[in-house]
Design a protein around this motif. Structure first.
Motif, PDB file in Angstrom:
ATOM      1  N   ILE A 112      40.149  52.083  -2.070  1.00  0.00           N
ATOM      2  CA  ILE A 112      40.863  51.304  -1.053  1.00  0.00           C
ATOM      3  C   ILE A 112      39.907  50.553  -0.145  1.00  0.00           C
ATOM      4  CG2 ILE A 112      41.045  53.337   0.458  1.00  0.00           C
ATOM      5  CD1 ILE A 112      43.829  50.811   0.336  1.00  0.00           C
ATOM      6  N   ILE A 113      38.740  51.129   0.118  1.00  0.00           N
ATOM      7  CA  ILE A 113      37.829  50.482   1.055  1.00  0.00           C
ATOM      8  C   ILE A 113      37.336  49.142   0.488  1.00  0.00           C
ATOM      9  CG2 ILE A 113      35.768  51.730   0.239  1.00  0.00           C
ATOM     10  CD1 ILE A 113      36.576  50.717   3.871  1.00  0.00           C
ATOM     11  N   VAL A 114      37.161  49.084  -0.827  1.00  0.00           N
ATOM     12  CA  VAL A 114      36.690  47.838  -1.453  1.00  0.00           C
ATOM     13  C   VAL A 114      37.772  46.768  -1.372  1.00  0.00           C
ATOM     14  CG1 VAL A 114      35.970  46.796  -3.619  1.00  0.00           C
ATOM     15  CG2 VAL A 114      35.090  49.035  -2.964  1.00  0.00           C
ATOM     16  N   THR A 115      38.984  47.137  -1.790  1.00  0.00           N
ATOM     17  CA  THR A 115      40.054  46.143  -1.768  1.00  0.00           C
ATOM     18  C   THR A 115      40.387  45.763  -0.327  1.00  0.00           C
ATOM     19  OG1 THR A 115      41.792  47.810  -1.770  1.00  0.00           O
ATOM     20  CG2 THR A 115      41.025  47.035  -3.905  1.00  0.00           C
ATOM     21  N   PHE A 116      40.292  46.750   0.572  1.00  0.00           N
ATOM     22  CA  PHE A 116      40.592  46.436   1.979  1.00  0.00           C
ATOM     23  C   PHE A 116      39.541  45.492   2.554  1.00  0.00           C
ATOM     24  CE2 PHE A 116      40.674  47.229   6.568  1.00  0.00           C
ATOM     25  CZ  PHE A 116      42.008  46.939   6.817  1.00  0.00           C
TER      26      PHE A 116
ATOM     27  N   PRO B  30      38.738  61.080  -3.754  1.00  0.00           N
ATOM     28  CA  PRO B  30      37.566  60.207  -3.554  1.00  0.00           C
ATOM     29  C   PRO B  30      37.870  58.864  -2.871  1.00  0.00           C
ATOM     30  CG  PRO B  30      37.532  61.162  -5.740  1.00  0.00           C
ATOM     31  CD  PRO B  30      38.816  61.583  -5.120  1.00  0.00           C
ATOM     32  N   PRO B  31      38.952  58.135  -3.274  1.00  0.00           N
ATOM     33  CA  PRO B  31      39.161  56.841  -2.610  1.00  0.00           C
ATOM     34  C   PRO B  31      39.420  56.962  -1.103  1.00  0.00           C
ATOM     35  CG  PRO B  31      40.363  56.919  -4.660  1.00  0.00           C
ATOM     36  CD  PRO B  31      39.838  58.298  -4.432  1.00  0.00           C
ATOM     37  N   PHE B  32      39.796  58.179  -0.644  1.00  0.00           N
ATOM     38  CA  PHE B  32      40.081  58.341   0.782  1.00  0.00           C
ATOM     39  C   PHE B  32      38.973  59.090   1.534  1.00  0.00           C
ATOM     40  CE2 PHE B  32      44.835  58.138  -0.360  1.00  0.00           C
ATOM     41  CZ  PHE B  32      44.785  56.761  -0.315  1.00  0.00           C
ATOM     42  N   SER B  33      37.884  59.424   0.853  1.00  0.00           N
ATOM     43  CA  SER B  33      36.823  60.150   1.567  1.00  0.00           C
ATOM     44  C   SER B  33      35.972  59.166   2.358  1.00  0.00           C
ATOM     45  CB  SER B  33      35.979  60.977   0.597  1.00  0.00           C
ATOM     46  OG  SER B  33      35.684  60.223  -0.538  1.00  0.00           O
ATOM     47  N   LYS B  34      36.142  59.254   3.670  1.00  0.00           N
ATOM     48  CA  LYS B  34      35.584  58.242   4.572  1.00  0.00           C
ATOM     49  C   LYS B  34      34.069  58.181   4.505  1.00  0.00           C
ATOM     50  CE  LYS B  34      39.097  58.041   8.218  1.00  0.00           C
ATOM     51  NZ  LYS B  34      39.786  59.360   8.034  1.00  0.00           N
ATOM     52  N   GLU B  35      33.410  59.285   4.162  1.00  0.00           N
ATOM     53  CA  GLU B  35      31.951  59.285   4.216  1.00  0.00           C
ATOM     54  C   GLU B  35      31.347  58.348   3.166  1.00  0.00           C
ATOM     55  OE1 GLU B  35      33.794  61.829   3.376  1.00  0.00           O
ATOM     56  OE2 GLU B  35      33.140  62.598   1.432  1.00  0.00           O
ATOM     57  N   THR B  36      32.159  57.947   2.167  1.00  0.00           N
ATOM     58  CA  THR B  36      31.616  57.019   1.172  1.00  0.00           C
ATOM     59  C   THR B  36      31.804  55.560   1.583  1.00  0.00           C
ATOM     60  OG1 THR B  36      33.672  56.821  -0.058  1.00  0.00           O
ATOM     61  CG2 THR B  36      32.235  58.666  -0.644  1.00  0.00           C
ATOM     62  N   PHE B  37      32.617  55.332   2.622  1.00  0.00           N
ATOM     63  CA  PHE B  37      32.954  53.950   2.977  1.00  0.00           C
ATOM     64  C   PHE B  37      31.748  53.087   3.330  1.00  0.00           C
ATOM     65  CE2 PHE B  37      37.720  54.685   4.205  1.00  0.00           C
ATOM     66  CZ  PHE B  37      37.953  55.091   2.901  1.00  0.00           C
ATOM     67  N   PRO B  38      30.839  53.577   4.210  1.00  0.00           N
ATOM     68  CA  PRO B  38      29.716  52.691   4.577  1.00  0.00           C
ATOM     69  C   PRO B  38      28.897  52.245   3.373  1.00  0.00           C
ATOM     70  CG  PRO B  38      29.833  54.559   6.055  1.00  0.00           C
ATOM     71  CD  PRO B  38      30.787  54.845   4.952  1.00  0.00           C
ATOM     72  N   SER B  39      28.604  53.184   2.480  1.00  0.00           N
ATOM     73  CA  SER B  39      27.817  52.820   1.298  1.00  0.00           C
ATOM     74  C   SER B  39      28.538  51.769   0.471  1.00  0.00           C
ATOM     75  CB  SER B  39      27.586  54.051   0.432  1.00  0.00           C
ATOM     76  OG  SER B  39      26.819  54.981   1.129  1.00  0.00           O
ATOM     77  N   GLN B  40      29.842  51.978   0.291  1.00  0.00           N
ATOM     78  CA  GLN B  40      30.605  51.025  -0.532  1.00  0.00           C
ATOM     79  C   GLN B  40      30.651  49.661   0.127  1.00  0.00           C
ATOM     80  OE1 GLN B  40      33.835  52.062  -3.055  1.00  0.00           O
ATOM     81  NE2 GLN B  40      34.147  53.936  -1.906  1.00  0.00           N
ATOM     82  N   ILE B  41      30.832  49.665   1.472  1.00  0.00           N
ATOM     83  CA  ILE B  41      30.911  48.374   2.160  1.00  0.00           C
ATOM     84  C   ILE B  41      29.585  47.637   2.051  1.00  0.00           C
ATOM     85  CG2 ILE B  41      31.145  47.285   4.417  1.00  0.00           C
ATOM     86  CD1 ILE B  41      33.256  49.439   5.032  1.00  0.00           C
ATOM     87  N   VAL B  42      28.482  48.355   2.240  1.00  0.00           N
ATOM     88  CA  VAL B  42      27.165  47.707   2.144  1.00  0.00           C
ATOM     89  C   VAL B  42      26.967  47.142   0.746  1.00  0.00           C
ATOM     90  CG1 VAL B  42      24.688  48.133   2.151  1.00  0.00           C
ATOM     91  CG2 VAL B  42      26.110  49.032   3.994  1.00  0.00           C
ATOM     92  N   SER B  43      27.285  47.956  -0.269  1.00  0.00           N
ATOM     93  CA  SER B  43      27.138  47.491  -1.650  1.00  0.00           C
ATOM     94  C   SER B  43      28.001  46.269  -1.902  1.00  0.00           C
ATOM     95  CB  SER B  43      27.548  48.587  -2.629  1.00  0.00           C
ATOM     96  OG  SER B  43      26.799  49.733  -2.390  1.00  0.00           O
ATOM     97  N   LEU B  44      29.266  46.356  -1.432  1.00  0.00           N
ATOM     98  CA  LEU B  44      30.191  45.249  -1.662  1.00  0.00           C
ATOM     99  C   LEU B  44      29.698  43.979  -0.985  1.00  0.00           C
ATOM    100  CD1 LEU B  44      32.908  44.318  -2.819  1.00  0.00           C
ATOM    101  CD2 LEU B  44      33.929  44.871  -0.616  1.00  0.00           C
ATOM    102  N   VAL B  45      29.212  44.117   0.260  1.00  0.00           N
ATOM    103  CA  VAL B  45      28.726  42.930   0.975  1.00  0.00           C
ATOM    104  C   VAL B  45      27.563  42.312   0.214  1.00  0.00           C
ATOM    105  CG1 VAL B  45      27.536  42.163   3.063  1.00  0.00           C
ATOM    106  CG2 VAL B  45      29.554  43.614   3.246  1.00  0.00           C
TER     107      VAL B  45
END
Lengths: 247, 191
Positions: A112-116, B30-45
């Motif tokens: 969800i974080i990616v799509t969001f 896993p898709p809701f585990s907040k601790e992975t969000f920063p890494s994913q956002i950095v990678s995505l950016v």
């Protein structure tokens, strides 16, 4: 029972650095994001320049024309300003989805974080460009014309709520489709191995979930394209609001 | 947009300071585990910015240029084909007018020749007719003179014969004047 959620786990490959105390890791998700970028880049670069295109060049030009036509029909020719953004979004989601169908791969868009983040990118682009281009006239977006004054406040409230719920619906639609599809695939595929372990009768019985898995894979291929397209066309519709507010 | 993600990330980072991104299994979805969000956002950016730069700077201009070039080539070829078609049509028209004038001229020449020939044959015929008429007139004239001569001879012969007959009958030659008068009177009566 094979865990159908296991495929969504993020595995750290190495640490990039820290922001505050938060560790920023390079994960399998990062690898698949970069893979998608590399695949798109290679595909676009490797396409020939022939006057009469071959199969590969046709495919690349088809994707170009497809996204360009989607923008033109839903956001007008002015929407072509956002062609690189919309094209990047479509190709990134589409390639990630398609790669994700291959067994043992990771699906970037199932988080969800990616799509969001992608939906938020569109949302912020709409707001920033809308105010930059139209100034305060951008607020006309919330005031539809031809509405009786009595119910106008109600309509404005509804419009504002629907506007601000856009990034949520935009992102959850893609995330939920990918997640549900992959869970379903995994569940049916795990039935095959579970039944297959039960001897001859089990092997015969396993044919049914096997057939279903094959059929679902076909369905997932369609969903992979369709959800990328839906995300893209919604992006175009939202961008159209930024370009032409006041509907 | 990257900045806004960064801020959001910073905010979350404080909340989950000690969390790690590896799948340490079992704790939550896993898709809701907040601790992975920063890494994913950095990678995505990183990935998306790279993709955007590649797409907007290199890929789309390249593919767009190829498509434009093709469109231009097609338009150019169509224009060229139209030009050649117009040219051939003009040539056809020129040929047709040429043919029409040539035909008209041929007809004019034919008519002229026919007229000339007719005129010359008319003139020839006229000359022939004239000469025939002249010959006829001459012949008629000669017939008339011959007849007149013959007639005058007849008168002399008649007078001679009359005087001879009278001499035989009377034994004496009549006066020539009387005989001639009688012959003339007789000729006048019979003529």
């Amino acid at each position: 029972m094979i865990d159908p959620i296991h495929q969504f786990h993020l595995n750290k490959i190495f640490t990039i650095g820290h922001i505050g105390n938060q560790e920023i890791a390079f994960t399998n998700s990062s690898a698949y994001m970069l893979l998608a970028v590399v695949l798109i880049a290679v595909m676009m670069m490797a396409a020939g320049r022939a006057l009469v295109p071959g199969r590969f060049q046709s495919m690349v030009e088809l994707s170009y024309e497809f996204v360009a036509n989607t923008i033109r029909t839903s956001a007008g020719s002015h929407g072509m300003t956002f062609f690189p953004l919309v094209f990047s979004l479509f190709m990134f989601i589409f390639v990630s989805n398609i790669v994700g169908i291959i067994p043992y791969t990771f699906t970037v868009s199932s988080h969800i974080i990616v799509t969001f983040a992608l939906a938020l990118l569109v949302f912020l682009t709409v707001i920033i460009y809308g105010f930059y281009k139209n100034g305060l006239k951008f607020f006309k977006l919330f005031v539809p014309s031809g509405i009786p004054a009595v119910i106008l406040p109600l309509v404005v409230v509804i419009e504002i709520i629907s506007f601000f719920s856009r990034p949520i619906s935009h992102s959850v639609r893609l995330f939920a489709n990918m997640l549900a599809g992959h869970v379903t695939l995994k569940v049916f595929a795990s039935f095959v191995t579970m039944l297959g372990a039960l001897g001859f009768v089990g092997k015969v019985g396993a044919l049914l979930p096997l057939g279903l898995t094959v059929a679902l894979t076909g369905l997932e291929l369609m969903v992979a394209f369709l959800q990328a397209y839906v995300f893209t066309i919604l992006t175009c519709i939202y961008l159209n609001d930024a370009i032409h507010p006041g509907h | 947009m990257a900045e806004s993600h960064g801020e959001a990330k910073g905010g979350e980072a404080k909340g989950t300071a000690s969390a790690h991104t590896e799948a340490d299994g079992g704790h939550g979805f896993p898709p809701f585990s907040k601790e992975t969000f920063p890494s994913q956002i950095v990678s995505l950016v990183i990935a998306f910015v790279a993709l955007y730069v590649i797409v907007s700077r290199v890929a789309l201009p390249k593919v767009g240029a190829v498509i434009d070039a093709r469109q231009k080539a097609i338009d150019g070829d169509l224009a060229e084909a139209q030009r050649l078609k117009d040219e051939s049509e003009a040539a056809m028209k020129a040929y047709e007018t040429e043919l029409a004038t040539a035909r008209a001229r041929a007809q004019a020449i034919g008519a002229e020749t026919r007229d000339k020939l007719a005129a010359s044959s008319d003139a020839e015929r006229k000359a022939l007719e004239d000469s025939l008429a002249a010959k006829l007139a001459a012949a008629e004239k000669s017939i008339a003179t011959t007849r007149a001569t013959a007639m005058s001879n007849v008168r002399g012969i008649a007078a001679d014969a009359a005087s001879a007959i009278v001499q035989q009958l009377t034994g004496k030659a009549p006066a020539a004047k009387t005989v001639e008068a009688a012959v003339d009177a007789s000729l006048k009566g019979t003529a």
